[in-house]
Design a protein around this motif. Sequence first.
Motif, PDB file in Angstrom:
ATOM      1  N   HIS A 213       0.814  -1.217   0.000  1.00  0.00           N
ATOM      2  CA  HIS A 213       0.000   0.000   0.000  1.00  0.00           C
ATOM      3  C   HIS A 213       0.848   1.269   0.000  1.00  0.00           C
ATOM      4  CE1 HIS A 213      -3.424  -2.476   0.340  1.00  0.00           C
ATOM      5  NE2 HIS A 213      -3.361  -2.708   1.643  1.00  0.00           N
ATOM      6  N   ALA A 214       2.122   1.161   0.368  1.00  0.00           N
ATOM      7  CA  ALA A 214       2.972   2.352   0.390  1.00  0.00           C
ATOM      8  C   ALA A 214       3.044   2.981  -0.994  1.00  0.00           C
ATOM      9  CB  ALA A 214       4.364   2.006   0.894  1.00  0.00           C
ATOM     10  N   MET A 215       3.170   2.151  -2.019  1.00  0.00           N
ATOM     11  CA  MET A 215       3.206   2.672  -3.382  1.00  0.00           C
ATOM     12  C   MET A 215       1.879   3.329  -3.741  1.00  0.00           C
ATOM     13  SD  MET A 215       4.773   3.005  -6.385  1.00  0.00           S
ATOM     14  CE  MET A 215       6.138   1.847  -6.528  1.00  0.00           C
ATOM     15  N   SER A 216       0.782   2.693  -3.346  1.00  0.00           N
ATOM     16  CA  SER A 216      -0.546   3.229  -3.667  1.00  0.00           C
ATOM     17  C   SER A 216      -0.795   4.559  -2.970  1.00  0.00           C
ATOM     18  CB  SER A 216      -1.636   2.227  -3.260  1.00  0.00           C
ATOM     19  OG  SER A 216      -1.435   0.975  -3.878  1.00  0.00           O
ATOM     20  N   TYR A 217      -0.583   4.587  -1.655  1.00  0.00           N
ATOM     21  CA  TYR A 217      -0.839   5.814  -0.904  1.00  0.00           C
ATOM     22  C   TYR A 217       0.072   6.955  -1.359  1.00  0.00           C
ATOM     23  CZ  TYR A 217      -3.310   2.676   2.319  1.00  0.00           C
ATOM     24  OH  TYR A 217      -4.165   1.754   2.880  1.00  0.00           O
ATOM     25  N   GLY A 218       1.325   6.625  -1.649  1.00  0.00           N
ATOM     26  CA  GLY A 218       2.260   7.658  -2.056  1.00  0.00           C
ATOM     27  C   GLY A 218       1.996   8.204  -3.441  1.00  0.00           C
ATOM     28  N   SER A 219       1.292   7.440  -4.275  1.00  0.00           N
ATOM     29  CA  SER A 219       1.047   7.870  -5.659  1.00  0.00           C
ATOM     30  C   SER A 219      -0.104   8.862  -5.781  1.00  0.00           C
ATOM     31  CB  SER A 219       0.734   6.649  -6.531  1.00  0.00           C
ATOM     32  OG  SER A 219      -0.555   6.120  -6.211  1.00  0.00           O
ATOM     33  N   ARG A 220      -0.843   9.063  -4.699  1.00  0.00           N
ATOM     34  CA  ARG A 220      -2.013   9.934  -4.777  1.00  0.00           C
ATOM     35  C   ARG A 220      -1.606  11.408  -4.923  1.00  0.00           C
ATOM     36  NH1 ARG A 220      -5.391   7.028   0.174  1.00  0.00           N
ATOM     37  NH2 ARG A 220      -5.786   5.051  -0.942  1.00  0.00           N
ATOM     38  N   VAL A 221      -2.261  12.084  -5.833  1.00  0.00           N
ATOM     39  CA  VAL A 221      -1.994  13.495  -6.077  1.00  0.00           C
ATOM     40  C   VAL A 221      -3.227  14.287  -5.658  1.00  0.00           C
ATOM     41  CG1 VAL A 221      -1.413  15.257  -7.785  1.00  0.00           C
ATOM     42  CG2 VAL A 221      -0.487  12.923  -8.011  1.00  0.00           C
ATOM     43  N   PRO A 222      -3.150  15.049  -4.564  1.00  0.00           N
ATOM     44  CA  PRO A 222      -4.318  15.819  -4.110  1.00  0.00           C
ATOM     45  C   PRO A 222      -4.880  16.694  -5.224  1.00  0.00           C
ATOM     46  CG  PRO A 222      -2.598  15.858  -2.441  1.00  0.00           C
ATOM     47  CD  PRO A 222      -1.993  15.220  -3.662  1.00  0.00           C
ATOM     48  N   GLY A 223      -6.198  16.611  -5.379  1.00  0.00           N
ATOM     49  CA  GLY A 223      -6.858  17.384  -6.426  1.00  0.00           C
ATOM     50  C   GLY A 223      -6.924  16.670  -7.755  1.00  0.00           C
ATOM     51  N   ARG A 224      -6.209  15.545  -7.880  1.00  0.00           N
ATOM     52  CA  ARG A 224      -6.231  14.769  -9.134  1.00  0.00           C
ATOM     53  C   ARG A 224      -6.404  13.287  -8.788  1.00  0.00           C
ATOM     54  NH1 ARG A 224      -1.151  16.043 -12.660  1.00  0.00           N
ATOM     55  NH2 ARG A 224      -0.092  16.044 -10.627  1.00  0.00           N
TER      56      ARG A 224
ATOM     57  N   LYS B 263      -7.763  10.780 -10.159  1.00  0.00           N
ATOM     58  CA  LYS B 263      -7.658   9.764 -11.196  1.00  0.00           C
ATOM     59  C   LYS B 263      -6.347   9.859 -11.973  1.00  0.00           C
ATOM     60  CE  LYS B 263     -12.616   9.057 -11.823  1.00  0.00           C
ATOM     61  NZ  LYS B 263     -13.733   8.959 -12.797  1.00  0.00           N
ATOM     62  N   GLN B 264      -5.365  10.552 -11.404  1.00  0.00           N
ATOM     63  CA  GLN B 264      -4.076  10.700 -12.080  1.00  0.00           C
ATOM     64  C   GLN B 264      -2.939  10.365 -11.111  1.00  0.00           C
ATOM     65  OE1 GLN B 264      -3.686  14.373 -14.444  1.00  0.00           O
ATOM     66  NE2 GLN B 264      -5.854  14.718 -14.112  1.00  0.00           N
ATOM     67  N   PRO B 265      -2.830   9.094 -10.692  1.00  0.00           N
ATOM     68  CA  PRO B 265      -1.774   8.720  -9.740  1.00  0.00           C
ATOM     69  C   PRO B 265      -0.389   8.906 -10.342  1.00  0.00           C
ATOM     70  CG  PRO B 265      -2.811   6.764 -10.667  1.00  0.00           C
ATOM     71  CD  PRO B 265      -3.643   7.934 -11.117  1.00  0.00           C
ATOM     72  N   ASN B 266       0.585   9.180  -9.478  1.00  0.00           N
ATOM     73  CA  ASN B 266       1.964   9.418  -9.881  1.00  0.00           C
ATOM     74  C   ASN B 266       2.834   8.275  -9.363  1.00  0.00           C
ATOM     75  OD1 ASN B 266       4.723  10.336  -9.850  1.00  0.00           O
ATOM     76  ND2 ASN B 266       3.978  12.437 -10.106  1.00  0.00           N
ATOM     77  N   THR B 267       3.247   7.388 -10.266  1.00  0.00           N
ATOM     78  CA  THR B 267       4.008   6.206  -9.858  1.00  0.00           C
ATOM     79  C   THR B 267       5.357   6.578  -9.245  1.00  0.00           C
ATOM     80  OG1 THR B 267       2.957   4.869 -11.583  1.00  0.00           O
ATOM     81  CG2 THR B 267       4.993   4.018 -10.643  1.00  0.00           C
ATOM     82  N   ALA B 268       6.053   7.557  -9.817  1.00  0.00           N
ATOM     83  CA  ALA B 268       7.353   7.969  -9.273  1.00  0.00           C
ATOM     84  C   ALA B 268       7.201   8.514  -7.857  1.00  0.00           C
ATOM     85  CB  ALA B 268       7.992   9.017 -10.180  1.00  0.00           C
ATOM     86  N   GLN B 269       6.132   9.220  -7.612  1.00  0.00           N
ATOM     87  CA  GLN B 269       5.862   9.743  -6.270  1.00  0.00           C
ATOM     88  C   GLN B 269       5.558   8.599  -5.309  1.00  0.00           C
ATOM     89  OE1 GLN B 269       3.425  13.456  -5.714  1.00  0.00           O
ATOM     90  NE2 GLN B 269       2.074  12.058  -4.588  1.00  0.00           N
ATOM     91  N   GLY B 270       4.826   7.590  -5.801  1.00  0.00           N
ATOM     92  CA  GLY B 270       4.544   6.422  -4.981  1.00  0.00           C
ATOM     93  C   GLY B 270       5.814   5.687  -4.585  1.00  0.00           C
ATOM     94  N   TYR B 271       6.772   5.675  -5.504  1.00  0.00           N
ATOM     95  CA  TYR B 271       8.061   5.041  -5.199  1.00  0.00           C
ATOM     96  C   TYR B 271       8.745   5.747  -4.036  1.00  0.00           C
ATOM     97  CZ  TYR B 271      12.969   3.772  -5.597  1.00  0.00           C
ATOM     98  OH  TYR B 271      14.235   3.362  -5.312  1.00  0.00           O
TER      99      TYR B 271
END
Length: 374
Positions: free
Chosen positions: A143-154, A156-164
């Motif tokens: 779930h760390a990758m999932s939670y970290g990929s969330r972009v507030p305000g977007r 439906k546009q998760p950020n995989t690099a941010q999730g990493y």
Amino acid sequence: MVLGSGTTRRRRLLGVLLLAAVVLVTAGGVAAVRLAGDRAPDRGAASSAPPSPSAAGSPTTSPSPPPPPPGADITGPLNLLLVGVDTRVSVPGWEPHADAVLVLHVPRGLDRAYLFSLPRDLVVDIPAFPKAGYRGGRTKLTHAMSYGSRVPGRPKQPNTAQGYELLRSTVSGYTGLRIDAGAVVTFNGFDRLVDSLGGVDLTIDQRVVSRHRQPDGRHRKPGAGGYVGPQMVYEKGNRHLTGWQALDYARQRYIPGGDYSRQRHQQQLIRALVRKILDQDLARDPDRVQQVADALGDTLIYVGGRRLVDVAYALGGLPADRFALVGLPGGSVGSGGAYRGEQLTSVGRRFLTELRAGRAEQYLKANPTLRVKT
């Protein structure tokens, strides 16, 4: 280094070498020098030709010292985080899940390396991550990758690099290891990588029935309680697998041994890929390298504080026979009969302690069952 138009392609190639960990430590130095544009000399070799004969009486000048090779200041230890991600790009807004989490540890001196997996369902403390609006909590590692990929305000546009980023912090906190660099590859990227190499030869160590694929490669359809339709079966023995078969085999965890068997199969697959790449002498063939890079496209992300060319060159002299696959034992945990996740046994946790202390080799000799057979 001057970055030309081929920089992105070269970084993807080096990411392939990072993902196929042994390639990074055995052929990475060659690829870094030949393909990344750093024409640095070998360590200890002089790169300056002797000065041309000068006219009689002309003063002579001493040649300039050769520039240091890439990563000459990297002495270790190094820790690389390799992540296989299920993005399900066909589902709008699907958050990436870390389906495979592997750590490559290279001790000080860069004379050996250890590759181990962490269970995707390992119960860990995930730190707060304001960038994604996550407050922190204790839950499964995936779930760390999932939670970290969330972009507030977007949403439906998760950020995989941010999730990493959040996954890296979580793994570092659990293992006590500083993560220096890493790579994230999607399922599609891994499929393409194997096919670009002409498939892979793998020794299958147990009979595996696929939950996801039919014998012809088509995906099984969702049904009541799971998937329905005929199933692909991987029988024990030496097999040649295509891209979708290799990926499908390495994904299966509803098998004897569960996720721990899957971790072993993923490590064995990486080792088999390494053998394939070395047999083809890929690092010395720019045309084949281009084919692999084109096959991956944007399905691989490299993240690191140092250029990967530096890391690759620094590890270029590591002997292939000093690369160990390590399986960390664990078991399920829960409350009131409800499954909560996984935890490592005391033997598995102790390996991490000994690894940090520089005593991994002695610990593996005392606990030989931790070594993964290929």
